[in-house]
Design a protein around this motif. Structure first.
Motif, PDB file in Angstrom:
ATOM      1  N   GLY A 204       0.827  -1.201   0.000  1.00  0.00           N
ATOM      2  CA  GLY A 204       0.000   0.000   0.000  1.00  0.00           C
ATOM      3  C   GLY A 204       0.858   1.246   0.000  1.00  0.00           C
ATOM      4  O   GLY A 204       0.572   2.232  -0.682  1.00  0.00           O
ATOM      5  N   ARG A 205       1.955   1.216   0.729  1.00  0.00           N
ATOM      6  CA  ARG A 205       2.878   2.348   0.768  1.00  0.00           C
ATOM      7  C   ARG A 205       3.596   2.500  -0.565  1.00  0.00           C
ATOM      8  O   ARG A 205       3.769   3.603  -1.079  1.00  0.00           O
ATOM      9  N   LEU A 206       3.953   1.339  -1.136  1.00  0.00           N
ATOM     10  CA  LEU A 206       4.657   1.361  -2.427  1.00  0.00           C
ATOM     11  C   LEU A 206       3.797   2.003  -3.506  1.00  0.00           C
ATOM     12  O   LEU A 206       4.267   2.844  -4.277  1.00  0.00           O
ATOM     13  N   TYR A 207       2.498   1.614  -3.570  1.00  0.00           N
ATOM     14  CA  TYR A 207       1.611   2.134  -4.599  1.00  0.00           C
ATOM     15  C   TYR A 207       0.887   3.396  -4.155  1.00  0.00           C
ATOM     16  O   TYR A 207       0.105   3.951  -4.934  1.00  0.00           O
ATOM     17  N   GLY A 208       1.102   3.828  -2.886  1.00  0.00           N
ATOM     18  CA  GLY A 208       0.390   4.993  -2.381  1.00  0.00           C
ATOM     19  C   GLY A 208      -1.103   4.797  -2.329  1.00  0.00           C
ATOM     20  O   GLY A 208      -1.878   5.691  -2.650  1.00  0.00           O
ATOM     21  N   GLN A 209      -1.542   3.587  -1.957  1.00  0.00           N
ATOM     22  CA  GLN A 209      -2.973   3.269  -1.915  1.00  0.00           C
ATOM     23  C   GLN A 209      -3.446   3.172  -0.476  1.00  0.00           C
ATOM     24  O   GLN A 209      -2.965   2.341   0.288  1.00  0.00           O
ATOM     25  N   VAL A 210      -4.409   4.015  -0.135  1.00  0.00           N
ATOM     26  CA  VAL A 210      -4.930   3.978   1.235  1.00  0.00           C
ATOM     27  C   VAL A 210      -5.801   2.745   1.443  1.00  0.00           C
ATOM     28  O   VAL A 210      -5.907   2.228   2.545  1.00  0.00           O
ATOM     29  N   GLN A 211      -6.436   2.278   0.342  1.00  0.00           N
ATOM     30  CA  GLN A 211      -7.340   1.126   0.449  1.00  0.00           C
ATOM     31  C   GLN A 211      -6.648  -0.067   1.086  1.00  0.00           C
ATOM     32  O   GLN A 211      -7.249  -0.796   1.880  1.00  0.00           O
ATOM     33  N   ALA A 212      -5.376  -0.266   0.722  1.00  0.00           N
ATOM     34  CA  ALA A 212      -4.662  -1.427   1.239  1.00  0.00           C
ATOM     35  C   ALA A 212      -4.440  -1.303   2.739  1.00  0.00           C
ATOM     36  O   ALA A 212      -4.524  -2.293   3.474  1.00  0.00           O
ATOM     37  N   GLN A 213      -4.161  -0.080   3.199  1.00  0.00           N
ATOM     38  CA  GLN A 213      -3.982   0.108   4.640  1.00  0.00           C
ATOM     39  C   GLN A 213      -5.296  -0.194   5.355  1.00  0.00           C
ATOM     40  O   GLN A 213      -5.308  -0.799   6.426  1.00  0.00           O
ATOM     41  N   ALA A 214      -6.429   0.231   4.726  1.00  0.00           N
ATOM     42  CA  ALA A 214      -7.733  -0.054   5.325  1.00  0.00           C
ATOM     43  C   ALA A 214      -7.960  -1.563   5.389  1.00  0.00           C
ATOM     44  O   ALA A 214      -8.511  -2.079   6.359  1.00  0.00           O
ATOM     45  N   PHE A 215      -7.507  -2.249   4.348  1.00  0.00           N
ATOM     46  CA  PHE A 215      -7.623  -3.708   4.313  1.00  0.00           C
ATOM     47  C   PHE A 215      -6.974  -4.310   5.558  1.00  0.00           C
ATOM     48  O   PHE A 215      -7.524  -5.204   6.208  1.00  0.00           O
ATOM     49  N   THR A 216      -5.781  -3.784   5.908  1.00  0.00           N
ATOM     50  CA  THR A 216      -5.088  -4.313   7.083  1.00  0.00           C
ATOM     51  C   THR A 216      -5.907  -4.113   8.348  1.00  0.00           C
ATOM     52  O   THR A 216      -5.958  -5.004   9.207  1.00  0.00           O
ATOM     53  N   LEU A 217      -6.580  -2.949   8.448  1.00  0.00           N
ATOM     54  CA  LEU A 217      -7.429  -2.735   9.623  1.00  0.00           C
ATOM     55  C   LEU A 217      -8.531  -3.785   9.689  1.00  0.00           C
ATOM     56  O   LEU A 217      -8.845  -4.315  10.755  1.00  0.00           O
ATOM     57  N   PHE A 218      -9.116  -4.085   8.516  1.00  0.00           N
ATOM     58  CA  PHE A 218     -10.152  -5.122   8.488  1.00  0.00           C
ATOM     59  C   PHE A 218      -9.579  -6.469   8.914  1.00  0.00           C
ATOM     60  O   PHE A 218     -10.225  -7.238   9.627  1.00  0.00           O
ATOM     61  N   ILE A 219      -8.353  -6.751   8.461  1.00  0.00           N
ATOM     62  CA  ILE A 219      -7.736  -8.035   8.824  1.00  0.00           C
ATOM     63  C   ILE A 219      -7.577  -8.131  10.331  1.00  0.00           C
ATOM     64  O   ILE A 219      -7.887  -9.159  10.948  1.00  0.00           O
ATOM     65  N   ILE A 220      -7.127  -7.018  10.946  1.00  0.00           N
ATOM     66  CA  ILE A 220      -6.929  -7.043  12.400  1.00  0.00           C
ATOM     67  C   ILE A 220      -8.259  -7.288  13.108  1.00  0.00           C
ATOM     68  O   ILE A 220      -8.365  -8.122  14.012  1.00  0.00           O
ATOM     69  N   ALA A 221      -9.316  -6.576  12.642  1.00  0.00           N
ATOM     70  CA  ALA A 221     -10.621  -6.743  13.286  1.00  0.00           C
ATOM     71  C   ALA A 221     -11.131  -8.163  13.131  1.00  0.00           C
ATOM     72  O   ALA A 221     -11.608  -8.787  14.079  1.00  0.00           O
ATOM     73  N   LEU A 222     -11.001  -8.708  11.887  1.00  0.00           N
ATOM     74  CA  LEU A 222     -11.528 -10.056  11.659  1.00  0.00           C
ATOM     75  C   LEU A 222     -10.709 -11.107  12.396  1.00  0.00           C
ATOM     76  O   LEU A 222     -11.247 -12.119  12.830  1.00  0.00           O
ATOM     77  N   ALA A 223      -9.399 -10.839  12.550  1.00  0.00           N
ATOM     78  CA  ALA A 223      -8.579 -11.788  13.303  1.00  0.00           C
ATOM     79  C   ALA A 223      -9.064 -11.865  14.734  1.00  0.00           C
ATOM     80  O   ALA A 223      -9.127 -12.952  15.320  1.00  0.00           O
ATOM     81  N   ALA A 224      -9.467 -10.705  15.283  1.00  0.00           N
ATOM     82  CA  ALA A 224     -10.005 -10.707  16.653  1.00  0.00           C
ATOM     83  C   ALA A 224     -11.284 -11.530  16.721  1.00  0.00           C
ATOM     84  O   ALA A 224     -11.474 -12.330  17.637  1.00  0.00           O
ATOM     85  N   CYS A 225     -12.171 -11.353  15.710  1.00  0.00           N
ATOM     86  CA  CYS A 225     -13.408 -12.147  15.686  1.00  0.00           C
ATOM     87  C   CYS A 225     -13.087 -13.627  15.615  1.00  0.00           C
ATOM     88  O   CYS A 225     -13.696 -14.451  16.303  1.00  0.00           O
ATOM     89  N   GLU A 226     -12.108 -13.954  14.775  1.00  0.00           N
ATOM     90  CA  GLU A 226     -11.770 -15.358  14.577  1.00  0.00           C
ATOM     91  C   GLU A 226     -11.255 -15.964  15.872  1.00  0.00           C
ATOM     92  O   GLU A 226     -11.592 -17.095  16.219  1.00  0.00           O
ATOM     93  N   VAL A 227     -10.441 -15.194  16.602  1.00  0.00           N
ATOM     94  CA  VAL A 227      -9.934 -15.697  17.877  1.00  0.00           C
ATOM     95  C   VAL A 227     -11.082 -15.912  18.850  1.00  0.00           C
ATOM     96  O   VAL A 227     -11.136 -16.922  19.566  1.00  0.00           O
TER      97      VAL A 227
END
Lengths: 485, 100
Positions: B50-73
């Protein structure tokens, strides 16, 4: 595009989500009031069905800044998801392997899974693909572990560990795909893939393989089928019925969507996919023959059915797509119908005054079907219809679907695929007919008529009517599908 | 080696370590931890690219991953707890009622 328009076109999912949350809340606060929860469930279902009927009239296209795509394909899969949720709701209403106190939660989770199934078919973005798959997965893990016995918990653990691992790997594949293409949207991935150099293409092939692994898990395609028999055997029967239809249909929808994005790489992936399709149906059918537990046998049967369904995808043509949709509709009714009959037989209520039979393996063995035709003639006849339709005999719905699928394989110059499918159908006939033989020829251990709950009767009747009706008048279904397209 | 390459090696190593952990660990909680490692490897990849391509969407994706990982746990631990109540074990290879 106005946000209000998007929300209106997405109304069925909104209703389902609202109903699901309401149900989960209601079942926590009013544990005793079972009628309240089923009332909320059916009210939500009917409103969602009504609004889904209405939104078909609205213009198709992308919604929510191209995150999801509401087109004719997603329309079919939304109906499939809603149909499977409704029929499974009928089964859950009288399931004795789910604690009545938890039925409200079960129905709420079921609606949530329904939203996930619809979203999977609409995903147009890697983030939506991941979110919808996790929504379906998390709901299904809970549903599988719902009954309070060791087998259910074990099934849930196995399903969860396998599913979480595969979704992690799929996510890693998505991140590589993003790294190689620099975009998350399916349409732009296609553009980026079409002009990549050789090195990036290799990375993309790896990423696509990891991504497809996650989807193969959902449709229980070999070699990601290992969880299927255990999860299906341990889960409550109604949940098994849901797993065998809902996530498979939605998984295929998402495969179709992802493959649109990975289009430029289809040539590299196609040989493996064709091979795995053949292996999937063969393995499912061959192992099913030796099973003695009905749920386990149907689990392997659904692996084989997934193989047939995949034919419609690997031929990569419009004929294949249409055949896939026809077979999915038929599969929804015949497989859920078969599971409804299995639930009626395996959870036969004990006669009044007697001790309730323990949840033993014996209750789910094929022996339970001995002489069923004399104890419950209508149920036995319906089960025979479903099994023959799964085997693909005319004039039932399964025959139409298989006929179109095999025809699509021949037309796409995959003679081996068609040949393998035909041979497999012959093998499958053996174990389907075995149950019919037990029902009609074998002696019944007891002669008392079998009581069948009203909701299960309704589910069986709907499925039987659809299985026979679609077999006799397939043009109705074909017209509906072409009308949508 | 530039920063991008270093981060890619780190994320690949994390993913491989996670898969290794899943395959070798017997304790269901340890397997869950290994799976978290894979999710974090993917999250790291998204942030880096995301930093390489300057895309904020990818950073948002990571936030979703963190949230879903918590749900999964949450779901995973609940399932492990339910299993412990009935089978009195959290070792994944000791639960073998379902086979065939």
């Amino acid at each position: 595009m106005m946000l209000g328009d998007d929300l209106l076109r997405w109304a069925p999912e909104l209703w389902l989500s609202a109903g699901a949350l309401l149900l989960l809340l209601a079942s926590v606060t009013t544990r005793r009031a079972r009628h309240v929860t089923s009332l909320i469930f059916w009210a939500t279902w009917c409103i969602a069905a009504g609004s889904l009927w209405f939104v078909q009239l609205l213009p198709h296209g992308a919604a929510f800044s191209h995150l999801i795509l509401l087109d004719s394909l997603s329309s079919v899969f939304r109906w499939l998801a809603l149909g499977s949720v409704g029929l499974v709701g009928l089964l859950l209403a009288r399931a004795s392997d789910v604690d009545p106190a938890w039925r409200g939660e079960a129905l709420g989770l079921l609606l949530m899974v329904g939203v996930g199934l619809m979203l999977m078919a609409e995903a147009n973005h890697l983030l939506m693909a991941y979110l919808s798959m996790e929504l379906v997965s998390l709901g299904s893990y809970c549903l599988v572990g719902l009954s309070r016995d060791a087998r259910s918990s074990e099934a849930a653990l196995k399903y969860f560990l396998f599913g979480a691992l595969v979704s992690g790997i799929m996510l890693f594949g998505m991140s590589l795909l993003f790294g190689a293409t620099g975009t998350l949207s399916f349409a732009e991935i296609w553009n980026a893939l079409a002009r990549l150099n050789e090195l990036s293409v290799r990375v993309c092939v790896l990423a696509a393989a990891l991504l497809l692994a996650g989807l193969a898990f959902k449709i229980s395609m070999v070699p990601f089928h290992l969880w299927t028999p255990d999860a299906y055997e341990g889960a409550p029967i109604a949940v098994t019925a849901l797993l065998s239809v809902g996530p498979k249909a939605a998984g295929l929808a998402l495969v179709l969507r992802v493959m649109v994005a990975l289009g430029p790489m289809w040539e590299r992936l196609a040989p493996t996919m064709v091979l795995l399709t053949i292996v999937t149906m063969t393995l499912g059918n061959v192992v099913a023959v030796s099973q003695r537990n009905i749920k386990r046998m149907l689990a392997y049967s659904t692996i084989a059915q997934a193989g047939y369904l995949l034919i419609g995808f690997v031929v990569n043509s419009n004929v294949g797509l249409e055949a896939l949709l026809v077979y999915l509709v038929a599969y929804l009714f015949m497989n859920l119908g078969a599971f409804a009959c299995v639930q009626a037989v395996c959870q036969e209520p004990a006669p009044a005054g007697e001790e309730a039979a323990p949840q033993a393996v014996g209750g789910e063995s094929l022996e339970a079907f001995r002489g069923l035709s004399r104890r419950a003639p209508a149920l036995a006849a319906s089960l025979a219809v479903f099994l023959l339709s799964l085997a693909g005999l005319p004039p039932l719905a399964g025959f139409i679907g298989k006929f179109l699928l095999f025809g699509a394989a021949v037309e796409a110059h995959h003679p081996f695929l068609a040949l393998a499918a035909v041979l497999n159908s012959a093998v499958a006939l053996a174990y389907y007919v075995n149950i019919i033989r037990l029902m009609y020829v074998a002696e019944a251990p007891e002669s008392a008529p079998m009581p069948v709950a009203l909701s299960i009767r309704a589910a069986v009747a709907i499925c039987a009517a659809a299985t026979i009706g679609l077999g006799l008048w397939p043009h109705l279904l074909l017209e509906w599908l072409s009308h949508l397209a | 080696m530039n920063g991008l390459q270093v981060m890619l090696w780190v994320s690949c190593a994390m993913c491989a370590l996670g898969v290794y952990g899943v395959l070798t660990r017997r304790n269901a909680v340890a397997i869950l931890l290994s799976i978290e490692l894979i999710l974090n490897a993917a999250g790291l990849n998204f942030v880096v690219f995301g930093r390489l391509y300057g895309q904020v969407q990818a950073q948002a994706f990571t936030l979703f991953i963190i949230a879903l990982a918590a749900c999964e746990v949450a779901v995973g631990l609940a399932i492990i707890l339910a299993l412990y109540r009935t089978a009195k074990t959290v070792l994944a290879d000791q639960v073998n009622l379902l086979k065939g």
